[in-house]
Design a protein around this motif. Structure first.
Motif, short mmCIF file in Angstrom:
data_model
loop_
_atom_site.label_atom_id
_atom_site.label_comp_id
_atom_site.label_asym_id
_atom_site.label_seq_id
_atom_site.Cartn_x
_atom_site.Cartn_y
_atom_site.Cartn_z
N SER A 54 0.84 -1.19 0.00
CA SER A 54 0.00 0.00 0.00
C SER A 54 0.88 1.24 0.00
O SER A 54 1.78 1.38 0.83
CB SER A 54 -0.88 0.01 1.25
N THR A 55 0.66 2.14 -0.98
CA THR A 55 1.32 3.44 -0.97
C THR A 55 0.33 4.49 -1.43
O THR A 55 -0.45 4.24 -2.36
CB THR A 55 2.58 3.49 -1.86
N GLU A 56 0.35 5.63 -0.77
CA GLU A 56 -0.57 6.72 -1.10
C GLU A 56 0.20 8.03 -1.14
O GLU A 56 1.19 8.20 -0.41
CB GLU A 56 -1.67 6.84 -0.03
N LYS A 57 -0.25 8.95 -1.97
CA LYS A 57 0.36 10.28 -2.00
C LYS A 57 -0.23 11.15 -0.91
O LYS A 57 -1.44 11.08 -0.62
CB LYS A 57 0.16 10.91 -3.38
N GLY A 58 0.61 11.98 -0.34
CA GLY A 58 0.16 12.88 0.71
C GLY A 58 -0.34 14.20 0.15
O GLY A 58 -0.62 14.33 -1.05
#
Lengths: 114, 113
Positions: A54-58
């Motif tokens: 899981s990776t998300e942009k801030g």
């Protein structure tokens, strides 16, 4: 006590180089974060992860990328460093099982791009 | 547009006296507030927090006060010690995880011996 480690502590590099900032935690936290902070300014979230794969942009747009292949490891990569990337990069983790979980921060990487 | 404001970039106090660090916020939906302390070349460390259902929380020399109607919180340090010299960040959270945390710009506290 927090066990979250960042390497290197300081990095001076030339424009155009590829760099990877390392972050590891031994607390088994699912959630991890990367913040960017300049002197006298707020901490800005640039990436976060809820867990493996899981990776998300801030909130702050960043040219960096992250990966989360293992729970304990959350590296940040800049493919081509520029002087505008000069900043302090802070990695953090938290226990998602706790309501209003607090962040545990690493010591940071101070990046200078010449 | 800054949602969490720390209007004093710096504060200087004498050892043994009270330090009061202030923080204002604009979003009435914030329901949890935290203070972090940061030494130079180090990462922030958690200091104290308060839920919006409370107006005061105390931990040793540190007390945080929350005034919801004024959208204002303050951190009191009594008595101040030279080791308290650091940058103090106020942060606010909406319901949910820490990925929604919003930080202020920080106030640099100097405690003089």
């Amino acid at each position: 006590e927090a066990d979250i480690y960042q390497t290197p502590r300081y990095l001076v590099i030339g424009t155009g180089k590829k760099i990877t900032l390392e972050c590891s935690q031994t607390m088994g936290h699912d959630k991890m974060y990367w913040y960017q902070q300049d002197p006298g300014m707020e901490l800005h979230l640039i990436h976060y992860s809820y867990g493996v794969n899981s990776t998300e942009k801030g909130d702050l747009s960043s040219e960096s990328t992250v990966s989360r292949i293992r729970t304990e490891h959350f590296p940040l990569t800049l493919e081509s460093a520029r002087p505008s990337h000069t900043s302090q990069y802070l990695c953090a983790s938290s226990d998602a099982r706790i309501l209003n979980e607090k962040l545990f921060f690493g010591s940071g990487t101070q990046l200078s791009v010449l | 547009d800054q949602q969490v404001k720390q209007n004093s970039p710096s504060l200087s106090v004498q050892e043994g006296r009270i330090s009061i660090l202030n923080c204002d916020y604009t979003n009435s939906m914030f329901d949890y507030f935290l203070w972090y302390k940061k030494y130079p070349a180090e990462g922030p460390t958690f200091l104290i927090s308060i839920s919006s259902i409370k107006d005061k929380n105390e931990d040793g020399r540190f007390t945080v006060f929350l005034n919801k109607s004024a959208k204002h919180l303050s951190l009191h340090i009594v008595p101040s010690q030279p080791g308290d010299s650091a940058v103090y960040f106020c942060a606010a959270n909406l319901q949910g995880g820490s990925e929604k945390l919003v930080f202020g710009k920080g106030t640099k506290l100097t405690v003089n011996p």
